[in-house]
Design a protein around this motif. Structure first.
Motif, PDB file in Angstrom:
ATOM      1  N   UNK A   1      58.739 -16.230 -26.695  1.00 45.48           N
ATOM      2  CA  UNK A   1      57.322 -15.915 -26.869  1.00 45.48           C
ATOM      3  C   UNK A   1      56.675 -16.743 -27.970  1.00 45.48           C
ATOM      4  N   UNK A   2      57.502 -17.384 -28.806  1.00 44.66           N
ATOM      5  CA  UNK A   2      56.984 -18.305 -29.823  1.00 44.66           C
ATOM      6  C   UNK A   2      56.530 -19.609 -29.185  1.00 44.66           C
ATOM      7  N   UNK A   3      57.034 -19.898 -27.971  1.00 45.14           N
ATOM      8  CA  UNK A   3      56.720 -21.095 -27.199  1.00 45.14           C
ATOM      9  C   UNK A   3      56.964 -22.381 -27.979  1.00 45.14           C
ATOM     10  N   UNK A   4      58.017 -22.333 -28.775  1.00 46.35           N
ATOM     11  CA  UNK A   4      58.491 -23.511 -29.503  1.00 46.35           C
ATOM     12  C   UNK A   4      59.840 -23.148 -30.105  1.00 46.35           C
ATOM     13  N   UNK A   5      60.732 -24.100 -30.124  1.00 42.69           N
ATOM     14  CA  UNK A   5      61.996 -23.908 -30.812  1.00 42.69           C
ATOM     15  C   UNK A   5      61.843 -24.506 -32.196  1.00 42.69           C
ATOM     16  N   UNK A   6      61.743 -23.652 -33.219  1.00 43.11           N
ATOM     17  CA  UNK A   6      61.483 -24.124 -34.568  1.00 43.11           C
ATOM     18  C   UNK A   6      62.311 -23.324 -35.558  1.00 43.11           C
ATOM     19  N   UNK A   7      61.947 -23.409 -36.830  1.00 48.05           N
ATOM     20  CA  UNK A   7      62.748 -22.749 -37.856  1.00 48.05           C
ATOM     21  C   UNK A   7      62.590 -21.230 -37.842  1.00 48.05           C
ATOM     22  N   UNK A   8      61.620 -20.704 -37.075  1.00 45.47           N
ATOM     23  CA  UNK A   8      61.441 -19.259 -36.970  1.00 45.47           C
ATOM     24  C   UNK A   8      62.362 -18.667 -35.903  1.00 45.47           C
ATOM     25  N   UNK A   9      62.780 -19.486 -34.951  1.00 41.39           N
ATOM     26  CA  UNK A   9      63.564 -18.994 -33.810  1.00 41.39           C
ATOM     27  C   UNK A   9      64.830 -18.244 -34.219  1.00 41.39           C
ATOM     28  N   UNK A  10      65.643 -18.749 -35.161  1.00 41.64           N
ATOM     29  CA  UNK A  10      66.849 -17.999 -35.548  1.00 41.64           C
ATOM     30  C   UNK A  10      66.535 -16.609 -36.105  1.00 41.64           C
ATOM     31  N   UNK A  11      65.475 -16.495 -36.906  1.00 41.60           N
ATOM     32  CA  UNK A  11      65.150 -15.188 -37.471  1.00 41.60           C
ATOM     33  C   UNK A  11      64.677 -14.231 -36.391  1.00 41.60           C
ATOM     34  N   UNK A  12      63.995 -14.734 -35.349  1.00 43.51           N
ATOM     35  CA  UNK A  12      63.576 -13.879 -34.241  1.00 43.51           C
ATOM     36  C   UNK A  12      64.801 -13.333 -33.519  1.00 43.51           C
ATOM     37  N   UNK A  13      65.779 -14.197 -33.281  1.00 42.89           N
ATOM     38  CA  UNK A  13      67.000 -13.758 -32.608  1.00 42.89           C
ATOM     39  C   UNK A  13      67.732 -12.698 -33.429  1.00 42.89           C
ATOM     40  N   UNK A  14      67.833 -12.949 -34.727  1.00 43.06           N
ATOM     41  CA  UNK A  14      68.512 -11.990 -35.607  1.00 43.06           C
ATOM     42  C   UNK A  14      67.771 -10.659 -35.608  1.00 43.06           C
ATOM     43  N   UNK A  15      66.441 -10.715 -35.727  1.00 38.55           N
ATOM     44  CA  UNK A  15      65.657  -9.476 -35.749  1.00 38.55           C
ATOM     45  C   UNK A  15      65.778  -8.708 -34.435  1.00 38.55           C
ATOM     46  N   UNK A  16      65.865  -9.435 -33.321  1.00 36.40           N
ATOM     47  CA  UNK A  16      66.051  -8.773 -32.039  1.00 36.40           C
ATOM     48  C   UNK A  16      67.373  -8.028 -31.981  1.00 36.40           C
ATOM     49  N   UNK A  17      68.424  -8.666 -32.467  1.00 39.59           N
ATOM     50  CA  UNK A  17      69.753  -8.046 -32.442  1.00 39.59           C
ATOM     51  C   UNK A  17      69.810  -6.834 -33.365  1.00 39.59           C
ATOM     52  N   UNK A  18      69.366  -6.995 -34.611  1.00 39.23           N
ATOM     53  CA  UNK A  18      69.466  -5.880 -35.562  1.00 39.23           C
ATOM     54  C   UNK A  18      68.503  -4.762 -35.194  1.00 39.23           C
ATOM     55  N   UNK A  19      67.360  -5.114 -34.584  1.00 38.20           N
ATOM     56  CA  UNK A  19      66.445  -4.073 -34.121  1.00 38.20           C
ATOM     57  C   UNK A  19      67.071  -3.237 -33.019  1.00 38.20           C
ATOM     58  N   UNK A  20      67.737  -3.908 -32.073  1.00 36.76           N
ATOM     59  CA  UNK A  20      68.406  -3.195 -30.986  1.00 36.76           C
ATOM     60  C   UNK A  20      69.513  -2.293 -31.521  1.00 36.76           C
ATOM     61  N   UNK A  21      70.319  -2.819 -32.433  1.00 39.39           N
ATOM     62  CA  UNK A  21      71.402  -2.027 -33.020  1.00 39.39           C
ATOM     63  C   UNK A  21      70.832  -0.854 -33.807  1.00 39.39           C
ATOM     64  N   UNK A  22      69.753  -1.109 -34.547  1.00 35.41           N
ATOM     65  CA  UNK A  22      69.109  -0.027 -35.300  1.00 35.41           C
ATOM     66  C   UNK A  22      68.599   1.067 -34.381  1.00 35.41           C
ATOM     67  N   UNK A  23      67.993   0.678 -33.250  1.00 32.49           N
ATOM     68  CA  UNK A  23      67.511   1.670 -32.298  1.00 32.49           C
ATOM     69  C   UNK A  23      68.649   2.508 -31.741  1.00 32.49           C
ATOM     70  N   UNK A  24      69.770   1.855 -31.446  1.00 38.88           N
ATOM     71  CA  UNK A  24      70.930   2.582 -30.936  1.00 38.88           C
ATOM     72  C   UNK A  24      71.452   3.565 -31.977  1.00 38.88           C
TER      73      UNK A  24
END
Length: 353
Positions: free
Chosen positions: A185-208
């Protein structure tokens, strides 16, 4: 990697989300032959895609950017979620598809146009809620659609079951597709992409974690369904602000969203015996929590960083407006379509007697 390559990857990720949802949500859908159920789910999704391509093409004739097509496919996810309660309440194929089409035209398309700020600079009321991954038009709006149908009551049909292996594969596909979409959804692979991936993973784990803690306290049980619901709640919670959360705030949002969704869902399912309340809990409740918490925790923008209430006010107002509008539209549509279908059936019976 160019924008169009990212756009294609994003569309494939959303398709994976849709296919996985048809597996994970099977226990909320009426018992039917597998092929028929899948085809109807895809047809429901098609109403959302077609609605976006038809109406958005008229409202936004000059838009050719890579975001346009992924938002169309995202409309398929929204329409599929919005029609789950209709299908489980005994809505026939025609009623379900008409509901999906009209709801998408009236709710999803205008909300998506105003949520993705590259299309429209601000909402008509002057507010501009942040919504990175489309949580307002998909999660909040579709969850509110399910709420509108469920509060109207109606018949309750027998729902399907899935095997543990099938459910596990669906959960894995859903989480993978959702996290890839958040990065895409950022529509670019940049220095923000790794943090988005990490936040997605930890958010999912947190929800669980949030969901399972509440369920363990209330029912002393842990099931695959509760794991899936918690993961979805966490992903939904970080959808609006994946680039703006820190891992700590993403985890906190996931935990709070998972816990809130669990409390709400278990309460409603326990009283009504309708599994479809999971759509409301994991999408509307978790989505609302995530959108609002973004106004508090957004890095360098939220109230916790700036002391300003402007962003959190925009997030709250945006959530309330979308949820209320979608609920009202859904109630009107469902009551009208249900009455029309009943009238047609009565006339058909009368003609045969």
């Amino acid at each position: 990697m160019g924008n169009w390559e990212v756009s294609v990857g994003s569309m494939l990720a959303i398709v994976l989300i849709l296919v996985s949802l048809t597996v994970v949500d099977a226990r909320m859908l009426p018992v039917a032959p597998w092929v028929r159920s899948v085809l109807l789910s895809l047809a429901c999704a098609g109403t959302g895609i077609v609605s976006w391509l038809m109406l958005a093409s008229v409202l936004l004739p000059d838009v050719t950017e890579p975001l346009f097509l992924p938002v169309a496919v995202l409309g398929g996810v929204a329409s599929y979620l919005a029609t789950i309660a209709v299908r489980s309440a005994g809505g026939g194929v025609v009623v379900t598809l008409v509901f999906g089409l009209l709801w998408s035209l009236l709710v999803y398309v205008p909300t998506a146009i105003r949520s993705f700020s590259s299309f429209v600079p601000s909402w008509s009321m002057g507010i501009l809620p942040i919504d990175h991954g489309g949580s307002l038009p998909v999660n909040v709006a579709a969850g509110a659609a399910a709420l509108g149908v469920l509060i109207c009551g109606g018949s309750r049909v027998k729902t399907a079951t899935i095997t543990r292996t099938t459910g596990l594969l669906g959960v894995i596909g859903l989480c993978s597709g959702w996290i890839v979409w958040l990065a895409g959804a950022e529509f670019a692979v940049d220095d923000v992409s790794p943090s988005i991936l990490v936040n997605g993973v930890v958010g999912a784990v947190g929800g669980m974690v949030g969901w399972l803690v509440v369920q363990r306290i209330r029912h002393r049980s842990v099931t695959l369904n509760s794991v899936a619901a918690g993961l979805v709640s966490g992903l939904v919670a970080v959808t609006a602000g994946a680039p703006l959360f820190t891992p700590v705030s993403a985890a906190a949002s996931g935990v709070l969203a998972g816990a809130a969704a669990c409390v709400f869902t278990l309460s409603r399912v326990g009283k009504s015996r309708r599994q479809q309340w999971y759509v409301v809990g994991t999408h509307l409740v978790a989505g609302a929590v995530g959108v609002v918490l973004l106004g508090l925790l957004a890095t360098n923008m939220g109230f916790a960083f700036t002391g300003s209430v402007a962003l959190i006010q925009a997030q709250i107002v945006g959530t309330i407006v979308v949820a209320a509008y979608s609920t009202v539209v859904s109630v009107v549509l469902w009551l009208a379509l249900r009455s029309f279908a009943s009238m047609v059936r009565r006339r058909r019976v009368a003609s045969l007697t």
